[in-house]
Design a protein around this motif. Structure first.
Motif, PDB file in Angstrom:
ATOM      1  N   HIS A  28       0.836  -1.201   0.000  1.00  0.00           N
ATOM      2  CA  HIS A  28       0.000   0.000   0.000  1.00  0.00           C
ATOM      3  C   HIS A  28       0.869   1.249   0.000  1.00  0.00           C
ATOM      4  O   HIS A  28       0.846   2.034   0.952  1.00  0.00           O
ATOM      5  CB  HIS A  28      -0.947  -0.024   1.200  1.00  0.00           C
ATOM      6  CG  HIS A  28      -1.838  -1.225   1.208  1.00  0.00           C
ATOM      7  ND1 HIS A  28      -2.941  -1.349   0.371  1.00  0.00           N
ATOM      8  CD2 HIS A  28      -1.768  -2.385   1.898  1.00  0.00           C
ATOM      9  CE1 HIS A  28      -3.515  -2.524   0.573  1.00  0.00           C
ATOM     10  NE2 HIS A  28      -2.830  -3.182   1.491  1.00  0.00           N
ATOM     11  N   PRO A  29       1.653   1.427  -1.076  1.00  0.00           N
ATOM     12  CA  PRO A  29       2.480   2.629  -1.151  1.00  0.00           C
ATOM     13  C   PRO A  29       1.570   3.846  -1.192  1.00  0.00           C
ATOM     14  O   PRO A  29       0.480   3.793  -1.763  1.00  0.00           O
ATOM     15  CB  PRO A  29       3.231   2.453  -2.472  1.00  0.00           C
ATOM     16  CG  PRO A  29       2.331   1.591  -3.311  1.00  0.00           C
ATOM     17  CD  PRO A  29       1.679   0.653  -2.337  1.00  0.00           C
ATOM     18  N   LYS A  30       2.021   4.919  -0.559  1.00  0.00           N
ATOM     19  CA  LYS A  30       1.174   6.115  -0.466  1.00  0.00           C
ATOM     20  C   LYS A  30       1.842   7.294  -1.145  1.00  0.00           C
ATOM     21  O   LYS A  30       2.972   7.655  -0.778  1.00  0.00           O
ATOM     22  CB  LYS A  30       0.942   6.475   1.004  1.00  0.00           C
ATOM     23  CG  LYS A  30       0.351   5.374   1.865  1.00  0.00           C
ATOM     24  CD  LYS A  30      -1.066   5.010   1.470  1.00  0.00           C
ATOM     25  CE  LYS A  30      -1.578   3.871   2.335  1.00  0.00           C
ATOM     26  NZ  LYS A  30      -2.658   3.129   1.701  1.00  0.00           N
ATOM     27  N   PRO A  31       1.151   7.905  -2.110  1.00  0.00           N
ATOM     28  CA  PRO A  31       1.677   9.170  -2.635  1.00  0.00           C
ATOM     29  C   PRO A  31       1.717  10.185  -1.490  1.00  0.00           C
ATOM     30  O   PRO A  31       0.958  10.065  -0.519  1.00  0.00           O
ATOM     31  CB  PRO A  31       0.672   9.581  -3.701  1.00  0.00           C
ATOM     32  CG  PRO A  31      -0.442   8.599  -3.659  1.00  0.00           C
ATOM     33  CD  PRO A  31      -0.140   7.530  -2.673  1.00  0.00           C
ATOM     34  N   SER A  32       2.594  11.173  -1.611  1.00  0.00           N
ATOM     35  CA  SER A  32       2.843  12.059  -0.470  1.00  0.00           C
ATOM     36  C   SER A  32       1.597  12.795   0.012  1.00  0.00           C
ATOM     37  O   SER A  32       1.493  13.148   1.168  1.00  0.00           O
ATOM     38  CB  SER A  32       3.945  13.056  -0.823  1.00  0.00           C
ATOM     39  OG  SER A  32       3.570  13.761  -1.990  1.00  0.00           O
ATOM     40  N   LEU A  85       1.818   2.801  -8.657  1.00  0.00           N
ATOM     41  CA  LEU A  85       2.941   3.127  -7.774  1.00  0.00           C
ATOM     42  C   LEU A  85       3.610   1.854  -7.249  1.00  0.00           C
ATOM     43  O   LEU A  85       4.840   1.758  -7.177  1.00  0.00           O
ATOM     44  CB  LEU A  85       2.426   3.987  -6.609  1.00  0.00           C
ATOM     45  CG  LEU A  85       3.455   4.570  -5.641  1.00  0.00           C
ATOM     46  CD1 LEU A  85       4.520   5.375  -6.373  1.00  0.00           C
ATOM     47  CD2 LEU A  85       2.758   5.446  -4.585  1.00  0.00           C
ATOM     48  N   ARG A  86       2.772   0.862  -6.918  1.00  0.00           N
ATOM     49  CA  ARG A  86       3.312  -0.418  -6.419  1.00  0.00           C
ATOM     50  C   ARG A  86       4.177  -1.093  -7.493  1.00  0.00           C
ATOM     51  O   ARG A  86       5.285  -1.558  -7.216  1.00  0.00           O
ATOM     52  CB  ARG A  86       2.138  -1.325  -6.018  1.00  0.00           C
ATOM     53  CG  ARG A  86       2.536  -2.590  -5.295  1.00  0.00           C
ATOM     54  CD  ARG A  86       1.323  -3.238  -4.613  1.00  0.00           C
ATOM     55  NE  ARG A  86       0.211  -3.442  -5.542  1.00  0.00           N
ATOM     56  CZ  ARG A  86      -1.058  -3.198  -5.258  1.00  0.00           C
ATOM     57  NH1 ARG A  86      -1.412  -2.740  -4.057  1.00  0.00           N
ATOM     58  NH2 ARG A  86      -2.000  -3.393  -6.146  1.00  0.00           N
ATOM     59  N   VAL A 103      -6.456   6.853  -1.666  1.00  0.00           N
ATOM     60  CA  VAL A 103      -5.826   6.834  -2.987  1.00  0.00           C
ATOM     61  C   VAL A 103      -6.598   5.841  -3.859  1.00  0.00           C
ATOM     62  O   VAL A 103      -7.042   4.802  -3.361  1.00  0.00           O
ATOM     63  CB  VAL A 103      -4.353   6.383  -2.861  1.00  0.00           C
ATOM     64  CG1 VAL A 103      -3.625   6.508  -4.191  1.00  0.00           C
ATOM     65  CG2 VAL A 103      -3.650   7.179  -1.771  1.00  0.00           C
ATOM     66  N   THR A 104      -6.747   6.143  -5.131  1.00  0.00           N
ATOM     67  CA  THR A 104      -7.474   5.197  -5.988  1.00  0.00           C
ATOM     68  C   THR A 104      -6.672   3.905  -6.141  1.00  0.00           C
ATOM     69  O   THR A 104      -5.442   3.894  -6.022  1.00  0.00           O
ATOM     70  CB  THR A 104      -7.717   5.776  -7.402  1.00  0.00           C
ATOM     71  OG1 THR A 104      -6.444   5.989  -8.022  1.00  0.00           O
ATOM     72  CG2 THR A 104      -8.515   7.060  -7.354  1.00  0.00           C
ATOM     73  N   GLU A 105      -7.402   2.823  -6.416  1.00  0.00           N
ATOM     74  CA  GLU A 105      -6.740   1.537  -6.659  1.00  0.00           C
ATOM     75  C   GLU A 105      -5.756   1.650  -7.816  1.00  0.00           C
ATOM     76  O   GLU A 105      -4.657   1.106  -7.784  1.00  0.00           O
ATOM     77  CB  GLU A 105      -7.792   0.466  -7.011  1.00  0.00           C
ATOM     78  CG  GLU A 105      -8.286  -0.269  -5.803  1.00  0.00           C
ATOM     79  CD  GLU A 105      -9.322  -1.334  -6.142  1.00  0.00           C
ATOM     80  OE1 GLU A 105      -9.769  -1.399  -7.306  1.00  0.00           O
ATOM     81  OE2 GLU A 105      -9.687  -2.083  -5.225  1.00  0.00           O
ATOM     82  N   GLU A 106      -6.193   2.372  -8.839  1.00  0.00           N
ATOM     83  CA  GLU A 106      -5.378   2.529 -10.045  1.00  0.00           C
ATOM     84  C   GLU A 106      -4.036   3.193  -9.728  1.00  0.00           C
ATOM     85  O   GLU A 106      -2.978   2.711 -10.123  1.00  0.00           O
ATOM     86  CB  GLU A 106      -6.168   3.406 -11.028  1.00  0.00           C
ATOM     87  CG  GLU A 106      -5.838   3.210 -12.465  1.00  0.00           C
ATOM     88  CD  GLU A 106      -6.751   4.121 -13.330  1.00  0.00           C
ATOM     89  OE1 GLU A 106      -6.539   4.171 -14.534  1.00  0.00           O
ATOM     90  OE2 GLU A 106      -7.668   4.775 -12.750  1.00  0.00           O
ATOM     91  N   GLU A 107      -4.103   4.309  -8.985  1.00  0.00           N
ATOM     92  CA  GLU A 107      -2.871   5.028  -8.649  1.00  0.00           C
ATOM     93  C   GLU A 107      -1.977   4.164  -7.755  1.00  0.00           C
ATOM     94  O   GLU A 107      -0.753   4.128  -7.926  1.00  0.00           O
ATOM     95  CB  GLU A 107      -3.212   6.355  -7.948  1.00  0.00           C
ATOM     96  CG  GLU A 107      -1.970   7.191  -7.671  1.00  0.00           C
ATOM     97  CD  GLU A 107      -2.273   8.587  -7.122  1.00  0.00           C
ATOM     98  OE1 GLU A 107      -3.460   8.939  -6.963  1.00  0.00           O
ATOM     99  OE2 GLU A 107      -1.297   9.325  -6.847  1.00  0.00           O
ATOM    100  N   THR A 108      -2.600   3.452  -6.813  1.00  0.00           N
ATOM    101  CA  THR A 108      -1.819   2.586  -5.915  1.00  0.00           C
ATOM    102  C   THR A 108      -1.112   1.490  -6.699  1.00  0.00           C
ATOM    103  O   THR A 108       0.072   1.209  -6.491  1.00  0.00           O
ATOM    104  CB  THR A 108      -2.748   1.940  -4.863  1.00  0.00           C
ATOM    105  OG1 THR A 108      -3.399   2.983  -4.143  1.00  0.00           O
ATOM    106  CG2 THR A 108      -1.966   1.057  -3.903  1.00  0.00           C
ATOM    107  N   LYS A 109      -1.860   0.875  -7.616  1.00  0.00           N
ATOM    108  CA  LYS A 109      -1.297  -0.224  -8.393  1.00  0.00           C
ATOM    109  C   LYS A 109      -0.118   0.258  -9.240  1.00  0.00           C
ATOM    110  O   LYS A 109       0.934  -0.403  -9.292  1.00  0.00           O
ATOM    111  CB  LYS A 109      -2.398  -0.798  -9.299  1.00  0.00           C
ATOM    112  CG  LYS A 109      -2.036  -2.106  -9.945  1.00  0.00           C
ATOM    113  CD  LYS A 109      -3.204  -2.664 -10.753  1.00  0.00           C
ATOM    114  CE  LYS A 109      -2.709  -3.720 -11.720  1.00  0.00           C
ATOM    115  NZ  LYS A 109      -3.770  -4.148 -12.643  1.00  0.00           N
TER     116      LYS A 109
END
Lengths: 348, 348
Positions: free
Chosen positions: A105-109, A315-316, A307-313
């Motif tokens: 679950h990486p998190k954008p800042s 980034l992951r 965070v949206t699933e899309e953005e998380t994916k």
């Protein structure tokens, strides 16, 4: 008595394994574990074997230490129950839980950071209306929590389900009390049209993680304390958004910088406020009233950013690719997870 | 309910741990685990943490895989009992048991090699006189074992205790039968003045390791078979000599080159003979008779060579030093086991 199963086809056709030694056992075990046709499983078993064997080689693990470790693991399994998972606790105190959460679950800042789930989440919390009392502990100091859920671009997120749990004023979760009947100090809320949710709980207190089992004994041997700083757990679920498991920690807690399970992030440390007549009045002007709360009680105010699933994916995957490059591993990603570039079945 | 213990002195005085990330959590966990003053424990925890975290980073371990692994470990603990140790079995099928034995009991070339202990050794085997019948299975094919224990310079070793165990003819150890009363197919013998010991057992058969638990399910997923080739276990104890845990395997067994627990060494694979009138006669001339045995029954003949504790220790230390050098690890040996050259307490 179990029946004797026939060996699966092909399972005795690999290169003969005789005379395995300290130096050649690892590739042989990796090879025999590469026959499943499941590339991800092959990769997991290969890395597991390599690390496990290197651990034994680097430590020259003694037979007594090996036996003590295996008995420790049996003990962890045997003290576990429907309401206690000693291996989650072990993973927590070894920093593995925090690490796995950070990887997944990486998190954008601009979003809310995650924290450890811990072993005390249950699946029987009641779904309550906003504003409900979720703690039935008369000794607790009443605390009203008024929160909001927004997306990374600041839009309120209605209809998110929020699972909330905390200890009672004695530092125990409901499941730690013998004879627990109904859930207490836990509930599920749904965010309203403005993304808001609120509940009446109690001011959290610091507490020791369960220290009467094998993990507690390990911490004792390590001269580590078993305390967690005061916190409230939150878990957020909304379609299209990455599940957020997090917690809020109280600034000034003696254990906030030495959490036994490594869960604290600076961005998750908060100051509680006190409810004032002015604040209640200003809320009332906005059409928001809070039944049963009094001036002078504790007030927790906080926004959570999902965070949206899309953005998380994305980034992951980016993080995974970069990490694989840095580590020089010969893998490719399948469904975002590393698998071997070439596996044994390609060679047949 | 557990009491809340106070934190040990100094345990909250380490550098603050806030904002632990994928990249910085490992050194922080290693540091917090370095406060015990026990250098060996510090080293074990440091290597464990490093490997565990690297495993998660290299595999980008998913939350679902992490949870499945922790549940698997709980399952292993919960199926374990006084007569079943699922974690030994897990260690066996991962090759760890063989590796740990090889590290701890290195064998000079002129001695008998070791093999895995397995999960079926018990502590209630009867001490029997030499020549005793140790199997009570009427279906088994009778086998007389006539063995000798010698030192590496060929001298007979009297007064050694030998623990022997095998399955019945159905491929099950006594403890695998529900309602087991007395031990069977197991005994303890003492070598006589000539270093000899002998017993009447049955010809061993191949058998599957217990496959009704989590380890069996893992092997199934890996498309591995769960069979061990036919063998008899031996464990030798004599003051001044390194304990020898080994087994003898039957040549021609279909699983002799694919043992599920990696225990077979070429030097431990034997051919059984048949008892002949000539052999019985020649033994009689030496003053050795075998009550209850018949011509045509199976005969196992074998010498076992034990190594002194002193020689084993020297070889173990030499191997450890060489391995540390090859791996470039900054450690020194204390009581033959690596500890950090410098640990956290030196820095205080």
């Amino acid at each position: 008595m179990p029946e004797h199963p026939p060996p699966p086809p092909g399972s005795i056709n690999h290169p003969p394994m005789l005379d395995l030694t300290i130096d050649n056992i690892t590739p042989n075990v990796e090879r025999i574990n590469s026959q499943s046709g499941d590339r991800r499983l092959t990769y997991l078993m290969s890395r597991l074997t390599s690390h496990l064997h290197d651990f034994a080689r680097e430590t020259r693990l003694s037979s007594e230490e090996w036996m003590a470790a295996l008995d420790f693991l049996v003990g962890c399994g045997q003290i576990s129950s429907d309401v206690r998972h000693e291996f989650i606790l072990l993973s927590d105190v070894l920093g593995l839980s925090l690490l796995v959460d950070s990887i997944n679950h990486p998190k954008p800042s601009r979003s809310t950071e995650g924290s450890v789930l811990g072993p005390f989440h249950t699946h029987d919390a009641p779904v309550l209306p906003n504003g409900s009392l979720m703690s039935h502990d008369p000794e607790g100091e009443p605390m009203l929590a008024v929160c909001r859920i927004v997306s990374t671009d600041g839009k309120p997120l209605p209809g998110a389900m929020v699972d909330i749990w905390e200890t009672d004023s004695s530092g125990h979760y409901d499941v730690q009390h013998a004879g627990r009947q109904d859930p207490s100090e836990r509930c599920i809320l749904e965010s309203d049209a403005d993304g808001r949710f609120c509940f009446r709980g109690i001011k959290p207190v610091s507490y020791p993680i369960p220290n009467d089992g094998p993990v507690g004994k390990l911490l004792e041997k390590l001269k580590r304390h078993c305390w967690r700083p005061a916190h409230v757990h939150f878990m957020f679920q909304k379609d299209g958004y990455d599940n957020l498991i997090t917690a809020l920690y109280l600034r000034g807690d003696p254990f906030v910088e030495s959490d036994a399970v490594f869960g604290v992030k600076a961005s998750l440390v908060i100051d509680l406020e006190k409810i004032t007549a002015e604040w209640l009045e200003s809320e009332k002007k906005e059409g928001r009233t809070y039944e049963g709360v009094k001036e002078g009680e504790w007030l927790l105010k906080r926004d959570f950013v999902l965070v949206t699933e899309e953005e998380t994916k994305a980034l992951r995957n980016k993080n995974a690719k970069e990490a694989m490059e840095v580590m020089g591993l010969k893998v490719r990603l399948e469904d975002g997870l590393p698998v071997p570039e070439i596996d044994a079945s390609d060679l047949d």
